[in-house]
Design a protein around this motif. Structure first.
Motif, PDB file in Angstrom:
ATOM      1  N   LYS A 157       2.018  -8.034  15.835  1.00  0.00           N
ATOM      2  CA  LYS A 157       2.485  -7.484  17.109  1.00  0.00           C
ATOM      3  C   LYS A 157       2.630  -5.966  17.092  1.00  0.00           C
ATOM      4  CE  LYS A 157       4.892 -11.613  18.557  1.00  0.00           C
ATOM      5  NZ  LYS A 157       6.139 -12.323  18.550  1.00  0.00           N
ATOM      6  N   ASN A 158       2.835  -5.396  15.909  1.00  0.00           N
ATOM      7  CA  ASN A 158       3.213  -3.988  15.847  1.00  0.00           C
ATOM      8  C   ASN A 158       2.258  -3.061  15.102  1.00  0.00           C
ATOM      9  OD1 ASN A 158       5.977  -4.012  17.160  1.00  0.00           O
ATOM     10  ND2 ASN A 158       6.134  -5.667  15.672  1.00  0.00           N
ATOM     11  N   SER A 159       1.329  -3.596  14.350  1.00  0.00           N
ATOM     12  CA  SER A 159       0.424  -2.736  13.576  1.00  0.00           C
ATOM     13  C   SER A 159      -0.577  -2.059  14.499  1.00  0.00           C
ATOM     14  CB  SER A 159      -0.334  -3.547  12.527  1.00  0.00           C
ATOM     15  OG  SER A 159       0.537  -4.012  11.545  1.00  0.00           O
ATOM     16  N   LYS A 160      -0.689  -0.776  14.334  1.00  0.00           N
ATOM     17  CA  LYS A 160      -1.657  -0.010  15.104  1.00  0.00           C
ATOM     18  C   LYS A 160      -2.986   0.081  14.349  1.00  0.00           C
ATOM     19  CE  LYS A 160      -1.945   4.198  17.820  1.00  0.00           C
ATOM     20  NZ  LYS A 160      -1.252   5.425  18.201  1.00  0.00           N
ATOM     21  N   HIS A 161      -2.907   0.126  13.041  1.00  0.00           N
ATOM     22  CA  HIS A 161      -4.097   0.250  12.214  1.00  0.00           C
ATOM     23  C   HIS A 161      -4.124  -0.813  11.123  1.00  0.00           C
ATOM     24  CE1 HIS A 161      -3.622   4.294  13.972  1.00  0.00           C
ATOM     25  NE2 HIS A 161      -4.930   4.160  14.120  1.00  0.00           N
ATOM     26  N   ALA A 162      -5.310  -1.085  10.627  1.00  0.00           N
ATOM     27  CA  ALA A 162      -5.507  -2.036   9.531  1.00  0.00           C
ATOM     28  C   ALA A 162      -6.590  -1.478   8.615  1.00  0.00           C
ATOM     29  CB  ALA A 162      -5.926  -3.396  10.082  1.00  0.00           C
ATOM     30  N   ALA A 163      -6.777  -2.147   7.499  1.00  0.00           N
ATOM     31  CA  ALA A 163      -7.853  -1.803   6.580  1.00  0.00           C
ATOM     32  C   ALA A 163      -8.889  -2.918   6.616  1.00  0.00           C
ATOM     33  CB  ALA A 163      -7.309  -1.630   5.166  1.00  0.00           C
ATOM     34  N   MET A 164     -10.145  -2.529   6.793  1.00  0.00           N
ATOM     35  CA  MET A 164     -11.259  -3.480   6.851  1.00  0.00           C
ATOM     36  C   MET A 164     -12.124  -3.286   5.612  1.00  0.00           C
ATOM     37  SD  MET A 164     -14.549  -3.365   9.418  1.00  0.00           S
ATOM     38  CE  MET A 164     -13.587  -3.467  10.905  1.00  0.00           C
ATOM     39  N   ALA A 165     -12.346  -4.359   4.871  1.00  0.00           N
ATOM     40  CA  ALA A 165     -13.202  -4.301   3.692  1.00  0.00           C
ATOM     41  C   ALA A 165     -14.516  -5.013   3.976  1.00  0.00           C
ATOM     42  CB  ALA A 165     -12.502  -4.941   2.497  1.00  0.00           C
ATOM     43  N   THR A 166     -15.594  -4.393   3.514  1.00  0.00           N
ATOM     44  CA  THR A 166     -16.929  -4.992   3.588  1.00  0.00           C
ATOM     45  C   THR A 166     -17.585  -4.784   2.230  1.00  0.00           C
ATOM     46  OG1 THR A 166     -17.948  -2.950   4.424  1.00  0.00           O
ATOM     47  CG2 THR A 166     -17.162  -4.549   6.072  1.00  0.00           C
TER      48      THR A 166
ATOM     49  N   PRO B 171     -17.601  -2.371  -3.186  1.00  0.00           N
ATOM     50  CA  PRO B 171     -16.724  -2.534  -2.021  1.00  0.00           C
ATOM     51  C   PRO B 171     -16.736  -1.294  -1.131  1.00  0.00           C
ATOM     52  CG  PRO B 171     -15.434  -2.036  -3.968  1.00  0.00           C
ATOM     53  CD  PRO B 171     -16.866  -2.174  -4.425  1.00  0.00           C
ATOM     54  N   HIS B 172     -16.451  -1.520   0.129  1.00  0.00           N
ATOM     55  CA  HIS B 172     -16.307  -0.433   1.093  1.00  0.00           C
ATOM     56  C   HIS B 172     -15.085  -0.753   1.949  1.00  0.00           C
ATOM     57  CE1 HIS B 172     -17.492   2.904   3.636  1.00  0.00           C
ATOM     58  NE2 HIS B 172     -17.156   2.152   4.678  1.00  0.00           N
ATOM     59  N   ASN B 173     -14.194   0.210   2.125  1.00  0.00           N
ATOM     60  CA  ASN B 173     -12.975  -0.021   2.892  1.00  0.00           C
ATOM     61  C   ASN B 173     -12.862   1.027   3.986  1.00  0.00           C
ATOM     62  OD1 ASN B 173     -10.032  -0.246   3.532  1.00  0.00           O
ATOM     63  ND2 ASN B 173     -10.218  -1.792   1.932  1.00  0.00           N
ATOM     64  N   THR B 174     -12.437   0.585   5.171  1.00  0.00           N
ATOM     65  CA  THR B 174     -12.362   1.458   6.333  1.00  0.00           C
ATOM     66  C   THR B 174     -11.063   1.220   7.098  1.00  0.00           C
ATOM     67  OG1 THR B 174     -14.757   1.266   6.575  1.00  0.00           O
ATOM     68  CG2 THR B 174     -13.536   2.078   8.479  1.00  0.00           C
ATOM     69  N   PRO B 175     -10.286   2.271   7.366  1.00  0.00           N
ATOM     70  CA  PRO B 175      -9.145   2.098   8.280  1.00  0.00           C
ATOM     71  C   PRO B 175      -9.672   2.036   9.717  1.00  0.00           C
ATOM     72  CG  PRO B 175      -9.277   4.364   7.540  1.00  0.00           C
ATOM     73  CD  PRO B 175     -10.376   3.618   6.847  1.00  0.00           C
ATOM     74  N   TYR B 176      -9.008   1.271  10.558  1.00  0.00           N
ATOM     75  CA  TYR B 176      -9.452   1.174  11.949  1.00  0.00           C
ATOM     76  C   TYR B 176      -8.304   0.760  12.857  1.00  0.00           C
ATOM     77  CZ  TYR B 176      -9.638  -3.948  12.062  1.00  0.00           C
ATOM     78  OH  TYR B 176      -9.310  -5.277  12.068  1.00  0.00           O
TER      79      TYR B 176
ATOM     80  N   LEU C  97      -3.420  -6.224   7.095  1.00  0.00           N
ATOM     81  CA  LEU C  97      -2.372  -5.545   7.867  1.00  0.00           C
ATOM     82  C   LEU C  97      -1.193  -5.349   6.932  1.00  0.00           C
ATOM     83  CD1 LEU C  97      -2.337  -7.656  11.132  1.00  0.00           C
ATOM     84  CD2 LEU C  97      -3.188  -5.348  10.874  1.00  0.00           C
ATOM     85  N   TYR C  98      -0.657  -4.142   6.882  1.00  0.00           N
ATOM     86  CA  TYR C  98       0.478  -3.860   6.007  1.00  0.00           C
ATOM     87  C   TYR C  98       1.112  -2.550   6.430  1.00  0.00           C
ATOM     88  CZ  TYR C  98      -2.451  -0.334   3.841  1.00  0.00           C
ATOM     89  OH  TYR C  98      -3.234   0.771   3.632  1.00  0.00           O
ATOM     90  N   GLU C  99       2.266  -2.284   5.885  1.00  0.00           N
ATOM     91  CA  GLU C  99       2.894  -0.968   5.989  1.00  0.00           C
ATOM     92  C   GLU C  99       3.163  -0.515   4.574  1.00  0.00           C
ATOM     93  OE1 GLU C  99       6.378  -1.234   8.396  1.00  0.00           O
ATOM     94  OE2 GLU C  99       5.244  -0.910  10.217  1.00  0.00           O
ATOM     95  N   ALA C 100       2.824   0.692   4.268  1.00  0.00           N
ATOM     96  CA  ALA C 100       2.870   1.189   2.895  1.00  0.00           C
ATOM     97  C   ALA C 100       4.247   1.073   2.241  1.00  0.00           C
ATOM     98  CB  ALA C 100       2.387   2.635   2.854  1.00  0.00           C
ATOM     99  N   ASN C 101       5.306   1.239   2.991  1.00  0.00           N
ATOM    100  CA  ASN C 101       6.643   1.243   2.394  1.00  0.00           C
ATOM    101  C   ASN C 101       7.402  -0.063   2.548  1.00  0.00           C
ATOM    102  OD1 ASN C 101       6.378   3.949   1.565  1.00  0.00           O
ATOM    103  ND2 ASN C 101       6.818   4.611   3.654  1.00  0.00           N
ATOM    104  N   GLU C 102       6.744  -1.089   3.021  1.00  0.00           N
ATOM    105  CA  GLU C 102       7.397  -2.380   3.236  1.00  0.00           C
ATOM    106  C   GLU C 102       6.637  -3.474   2.503  1.00  0.00           C
ATOM    107  OE1 GLU C 102      10.221  -2.847   4.913  1.00  0.00           O
ATOM    108  OE2 GLU C 102      10.357  -0.730   5.474  1.00  0.00           O
ATOM    109  N   ARG C 103       7.365  -4.470   2.064  1.00  0.00           N
ATOM    110  CA  ARG C 103       6.726  -5.604   1.387  1.00  0.00           C
ATOM    111  C   ARG C 103       6.127  -6.559   2.407  1.00  0.00           C
ATOM    112  NH1 ARG C 103      11.136  -7.118  -3.234  1.00  0.00           N
ATOM    113  NH2 ARG C 103      10.791  -5.250  -4.465  1.00  0.00           N
ATOM    114  N   GLY C 104       5.108  -7.245   1.956  1.00  0.00           N
ATOM    115  CA  GLY C 104       4.496  -8.282   2.778  1.00  0.00           C
ATOM    116  C   GLY C 104       3.361  -7.757   3.611  1.00  0.00           C
ATOM    117  N   GLY C 105       2.305  -8.533   3.639  1.00  0.00           N
ATOM    118  CA  GLY C 105       1.140  -8.181   4.438  1.00  0.00           C
ATOM    119  C   GLY C 105       0.514  -9.433   4.997  1.00  0.00           C
TER     120      GLY C 105
END
Length: 170
Positions: A17-26, A33-38, A73-81
């Protein structure tokens, strides 16, 4: 364990509900590996994920080649994704494109950003002149993570627990 798992599921719901960005791996053609924020967008029923991207970007080429992507989906300073495995990634067309554009403007409004100008909010723009395309992928599986710790509290192993889509929507 049940109490802990419920905490992780609640965290995953909050992230959706609250994440504005995520990390996408391909995966690149050479299997690296390739990782992209979006900008993260998902359908209300969590069946589809959406994003905007140029077809010549590395992750777009990877998705066109394999159809697969993995999102976190995660937040760098919080546990759980929340981990999401997606398949059949593709350029959105027709009704998929309509759903993606509608979700994009809904989220822009929620985040306090002006809606896309009418010029950019048309199917014709994304199907003809735009260098950017809207994309869609089918969300197949979901996991939450938790750590197994030893007696001193040190992480021994990072684990994932698969959860049903219906659990996230509850």
């Amino acid at each position: 364990m049940i109490m802990f798992m419920e905490e992780r599921i609640q965290r995953a719901r909050w992230l959706l509900k609250n994440s504005k960005h995520a990390a996408m791996a391909t995966v690149n053609e050479d299997n690296t590996p390739h990782n992209t924020p979006y900008f993260f967008m998902a359908s209300d029923d969590l069946q589809e994920l959406y994003w905007g991207s140029h077809p010549d970007s590395v992750h777009s080429k990877n998705i066109l080649r394999t159809g697969d992507l993995f999102v976190v989906l995660y937040e760098a300073n919080e546990r759980g994704g929340l981990f999401i495995r997606c398949t059949t990634g593709r350029i959105a067309e027709g009704e998929e494109l309509e759903r993606a554009l509608k979700k994009h403007n809904e989220l822009r409004a929620r985040h306090g950003t002006k809606p896309l100008p009418l010029k950019y909010y048309t199917l014709e723009y994304y199907t003809t002149e735009s260098p950017q395309k809207m994309w869609v992928a089918d969300a197949e599986k979901f996991w939450v993570n938790f750590a197994e710790r030893d007696e001193q509290g040190r992480i021994v192993q990072d684990l994932r627990h698969e959860i049903d889509r219906s659990t996230l929507l509850a």
